[in-house]
Scaffold this motif. Sequence first.
Motif, PDB file in Angstrom:
ATOM      1  N   LYS A  14      21.537  -8.042  -2.426  1.00 27.99           N
ATOM      2  CA  LYS A  14      20.766  -7.951  -1.174  1.00 27.99           C
ATOM      3  C   LYS A  14      20.218  -6.539  -0.982  1.00 27.99           C
ATOM      4  O   LYS A  14      19.037  -6.361  -0.666  1.00 27.99           O
ATOM      5  N   SER A  15      21.064  -5.542  -1.159  1.00 25.84           N
ATOM      6  CA  SER A  15      20.627  -4.152  -0.995  1.00 25.84           C
ATOM      7  C   SER A  15      19.528  -3.801  -1.992  1.00 25.84           C
ATOM      8  O   SER A  15      18.535  -3.162  -1.640  1.00 25.84           O
ATOM      9  N   LYS A  16      19.714  -4.243  -3.226  1.00 26.59           N
ATOM     10  CA  LYS A  16      18.724  -3.958  -4.258  1.00 26.59           C
ATOM     11  C   LYS A  16      17.397  -4.640  -3.936  1.00 26.59           C
ATOM     12  O   LYS A  16      16.325  -4.051  -4.065  1.00 26.59           O
ATOM     13  N   GLY A  17      17.459  -5.898  -3.494  1.00 31.47           N
ATOM     14  CA  GLY A  17      16.246  -6.631  -3.163  1.00 31.47           C
ATOM     15  C   GLY A  17      15.458  -5.968  -2.040  1.00 31.47           C
ATOM     16  O   GLY A  17      14.226  -5.854  -2.110  1.00 31.47           O
ATOM     17  N   GLU A  18      16.155  -5.525  -0.997  1.00 33.23           N
ATOM     18  CA  GLU A  18      15.494  -4.850   0.116  1.00 33.23           C
ATOM     19  C   GLU A  18      14.880  -3.523  -0.340  1.00 33.23           C
ATOM     20  O   GLU A  18      13.764  -3.168   0.058  1.00 33.23           O
ATOM     21  N   TYR A  19      15.599  -2.814  -1.169  1.00 31.64           N
ATOM     22  CA  TYR A  19      15.150  -1.528  -1.694  1.00 31.64           C
ATOM     23  C   TYR A  19      13.869  -1.701  -2.521  1.00 31.64           C
ATOM     24  O   TYR A  19      12.898  -0.969  -2.360  1.00 31.64           O
ATOM     25  N   LEU A  20      13.878  -2.706  -3.388  1.00 33.52           N
ATOM     26  CA  LEU A  20      12.718  -2.950  -4.238  1.00 33.52           C
ATOM     27  C   LEU A  20      11.517  -3.416  -3.425  1.00 33.52           C
ATOM     28  O   LEU A  20      10.380  -2.986  -3.658  1.00 33.52           O
ATOM     29  N   ALA A  21      11.740  -4.300  -2.459  1.00 38.28           N
ATOM     30  CA  ALA A  21      10.640  -4.818  -1.641  1.00 38.28           C
ATOM     31  C   ALA A  21       9.975  -3.694  -0.849  1.00 38.28           C
ATOM     32  O   ALA A  21       8.737  -3.645  -0.736  1.00 38.28           O
ATOM     33  N   LEU A  22      10.766  -2.786  -0.306  1.00 37.73           N
ATOM     34  CA  LEU A  22      10.220  -1.653   0.434  1.00 37.73           C
ATOM     35  C   LEU A  22       9.315  -0.815  -0.455  1.00 37.73           C
ATOM     36  O   LEU A  22       8.180  -0.474  -0.092  1.00 37.73           O
ATOM     37  N   ASN A  27      14.146   7.831  -3.317  1.00 39.97           N
ATOM     38  CA  ASN A  27      14.738   8.603  -4.421  1.00 39.97           C
ATOM     39  C   ASN A  27      13.738   8.909  -5.537  1.00 39.97           C
ATOM     40  O   ASN A  27      14.124   9.232  -6.656  1.00 39.97           O
ATOM     41  N   ASN A  28      12.445   8.764  -5.241  1.00 37.50           N
ATOM     42  CA  ASN A  28      11.386   8.941  -6.248  1.00 37.50           C
ATOM     43  C   ASN A  28      11.641   8.076  -7.482  1.00 37.50           C
ATOM     44  O   ASN A  28      11.348   8.462  -8.611  1.00 37.50           O
ATOM     45  N   ILE A  29      12.141   6.857  -7.262  1.00 39.46           N
ATOM     46  CA  ILE A  29      12.512   6.007  -8.395  1.00 39.46           C
ATOM     47  C   ILE A  29      11.312   5.289  -9.009  1.00 39.46           C
ATOM     48  O   ILE A  29      11.388   4.811 -10.146  1.00 39.46           O
ATOM     49  N   GLN A  30      10.210   5.170  -8.267  1.00 43.13           N
ATOM     50  CA  GLN A  30       8.979   4.590  -8.804  1.00 43.13           C
ATOM     51  C   GLN A  30       9.259   3.286  -9.570  1.00 43.13           C
ATOM     52  O   GLN A  30       8.947   3.182 -10.760  1.00 43.13           O
ATOM     53  N   PRO A  31       9.823   2.276  -8.921  1.00 41.03           N
ATOM     54  CA  PRO A  31      10.317   1.120  -9.666  1.00 41.03           C
ATOM     55  C   PRO A  31       9.260   0.087 -10.024  1.00 41.03           C
ATOM     56  O   PRO A  31       9.576  -1.030 -10.407  1.00 41.03           O
ATOM     57  N   TRP A  32       8.005   0.438  -9.912  1.00 42.00           N
ATOM     58  CA  TRP A  32       6.937  -0.546 -10.051  1.00 42.00           C
ATOM     59  C   TRP A  32       6.421  -0.716 -11.472  1.00 42.00           C
ATOM     60  O   TRP A  32       6.494   0.176 -12.311  1.00 42.00           O
ATOM     61  N   ARG A  65      11.026  -7.992 -11.505  1.00 41.70           N
ATOM     62  CA  ARG A  65      10.947  -8.985 -10.436  1.00 41.70           C
ATOM     63  C   ARG A  65       9.534  -9.031  -9.864  1.00 41.70           C
ATOM     64  O   ARG A  65       9.001  -8.006  -9.412  1.00 41.70           O
ATOM     65  N   PRO A  66       8.880 -10.209  -9.865  1.00 40.46           N
ATOM     66  CA  PRO A  66       7.546 -10.292  -9.269  1.00 40.46           C
ATOM     67  C   PRO A  66       7.614 -10.127  -7.754  1.00 40.46           C
ATOM     68  O   PRO A  66       8.472 -10.718  -7.107  1.00 40.46           O
ATOM     69  N   GLU A  67       6.731  -9.307  -7.226  1.00 41.01           N
ATOM     70  CA  GLU A  67       6.717  -9.021  -5.790  1.00 41.01           C
ATOM     71  C   GLU A  67       5.451  -9.546  -5.117  1.00 41.01           C
ATOM     72  O   GLU A  67       5.529 -10.234  -4.102  1.00 41.01           O
ATOM     73  N   LEU A  68       4.295  -9.207  -5.672  1.00 35.90           N
ATOM     74  CA  LEU A  68       3.010  -9.504  -5.050  1.00 35.90           C
ATOM     75  C   LEU A  68       1.957  -9.769  -6.110  1.00 35.90           C
ATOM     76  O   LEU A  68       2.061  -9.267  -7.229  1.00 35.90           O
ATOM     77  N   LEU A  69       0.943 -10.529  -5.733  1.00 37.29           N
ATOM     78  CA  LEU A  69      -0.283 -10.618  -6.520  1.00 37.29           C
ATOM     79  C   LEU A  69      -1.389  -9.962  -5.695  1.00 37.29           C
ATOM     80  O   LEU A  69      -1.487 -10.200  -4.486  1.00 37.29           O
ATOM     81  N   ILE A  70      -2.202  -9.151  -6.338  1.00 35.52           N
ATOM     82  CA  ILE A  70      -3.310  -8.497  -5.642  1.00 35.52           C
ATOM     83  C   ILE A  70      -4.603  -8.871  -6.358  1.00 35.52           C
ATOM     84  O   ILE A  70      -4.791  -8.528  -7.534  1.00 35.52           O
ATOM     85  N   LEU A 115       5.068  -0.096  -0.303  1.00 33.52           N
ATOM     86  CA  LEU A 115       4.447   1.223  -0.234  1.00 33.52           C
ATOM     87  C   LEU A 115       3.360   1.391  -1.291  1.00 33.52           C
ATOM     88  O   LEU A 115       2.247   1.841  -0.996  1.00 33.52           O
ATOM     89  N   VAL A 116       3.656   1.010  -2.524  1.00 37.89           N
ATOM     90  CA  VAL A 116       2.674   1.215  -3.591  1.00 37.89           C
ATOM     91  C   VAL A 116       1.523   0.221  -3.478  1.00 37.89           C
ATOM     92  O   VAL A 116       0.373   0.537  -3.808  1.00 37.89           O
ATOM     93  N   ALA A 117       1.802  -0.994  -2.977  1.00 38.27           N
ATOM     94  CA  ALA A 117       0.737  -1.991  -2.807  1.00 38.27           C
ATOM     95  C   ALA A 117      -0.288  -1.508  -1.774  1.00 38.27           C
ATOM     96  O   ALA A 117      -1.498  -1.654  -1.963  1.00 38.27           O
ATOM     97  N   MET A 118       0.191  -0.935  -0.676  1.00 34.04           N
ATOM     98  CA  MET A 118      -0.729  -0.432   0.341  1.00 34.04           C
ATOM     99  C   MET A 118      -1.584   0.687  -0.221  1.00 34.04           C
ATOM    100  O   MET A 118      -2.796   0.759   0.020  1.00 34.04           O
ATOM    101  N   ASN A 119      -0.986   1.578  -0.977  1.00 30.92           N
ATOM    102  CA  ASN A 119      -1.758   2.647  -1.605  1.00 30.92           C
ATOM    103  C   ASN A 119      -2.825   2.075  -2.540  1.00 30.92           C
ATOM    104  O   ASN A 119      -3.935   2.592  -2.617  1.00 30.92           O
ATOM    105  N   LEU A 120      -2.474   1.016  -3.264  1.00 33.47           N
ATOM    106  CA  LEU A 120      -3.425   0.427  -4.212  1.00 33.47           C
ATOM    107  C   LEU A 120      -4.635  -0.161  -3.484  1.00 33.47           C
ATOM    108  O   LEU A 120      -5.780   0.091  -3.871  1.00 33.47           O
ATOM    109  N   VAL A 121      -4.416  -0.939  -2.434  1.00 33.83           N
ATOM    110  CA  VAL A 121      -5.572  -1.549  -1.767  1.00 33.83           C
ATOM    111  C   VAL A 121      -6.433  -0.480  -1.082  1.00 33.83           C
ATOM    112  O   VAL A 121      -7.662  -0.617  -1.028  1.00 33.83           O
ATOM    113  N   LEU A 122      -5.823   0.604  -0.602  1.00 37.21           N
ATOM    114  CA  LEU A 122      -6.625   1.688  -0.036  1.00 37.21           C
ATOM    115  C   LEU A 122      -7.423   2.416  -1.119  1.00 37.21           C
ATOM    116  O   LEU A 122      -8.585   2.776  -0.906  1.00 37.21           O
ATOM    117  N   ALA A 123      -6.822   2.620  -2.275  1.00 36.18           N
ATOM    118  CA  ALA A 123      -7.526   3.275  -3.379  1.00 36.18           C
ATOM    119  C   ALA A 123      -8.690   2.415  -3.872  1.00 36.18           C
ATOM    120  O   ALA A 123      -9.757   2.939  -4.224  1.00 36.18           O
TER     121      ALA A 123
END
Length: 200
Positions: free
Chosen positions: A121-129, A40-45, A171-176, A133-141
């Motif tokens: 549960k739905s919100k957690g899965e949505y946020l994790a997904l 939904n282009n929500i960009q929740p990060w 909500r904390p998701e990952l450390l990079i 996506l953005v974490a993968m883009n970050l490590v590639l960048a």
Amino acid sequence: MKFLELNKKRHAVKTFNSKPVEYKDLRTAIEIATLAPSANNIQPWKFVIVEDKKAELAKDLPSLNKKQVEEAQYVVALFTDTDLVQRSRKIARIGVKSLDNSKLGYYMETLPARYAEYDDKSKGEYLALNAGLVAMNLVLALTDQDISSNIILGFDKSLTNDILDIDKRFRPELLITVGYSDDKSEPSYRLPVDEIIERR
């Protein structure tokens, strides 16, 4: 750099040298990362760049993760916004000059009504997904700038907001971990592509 070459070059790097990473280069990588798709282009990060509080963040981590966090030039703590209704309306407020009336209505009314029906549960899965996506883009960048990184999942998420003084709405998701490294990483084994494809 071609996309295939970039992906072959990216490896998880867990030891860092003392060469400084320019903040502007990290900022550029984050800006590129935010071009990732989001539902939904929500960009929740939310990206929290950790320098001064690395030792506090590392304190209770497993030993290998602790060492990485201490050595890295920066640690990017990736959070997601659990208040999706407010997030949607924020996009409308900030983008009001760029969005047409139908898009404004989408962010101000359609999405908030949809998000109000999400259970935890739905919100957690949505946020994790979206975080993935953005974490993968970050490590590639980062890789594209010859900056090493690693994604850490093993940390106590119940402590992160207090250590970094971040509102519990996020909500904390990952450390990079981010830095330069002298390591010459070997490619990780990948299953042959025909082992993971089925046609129907």
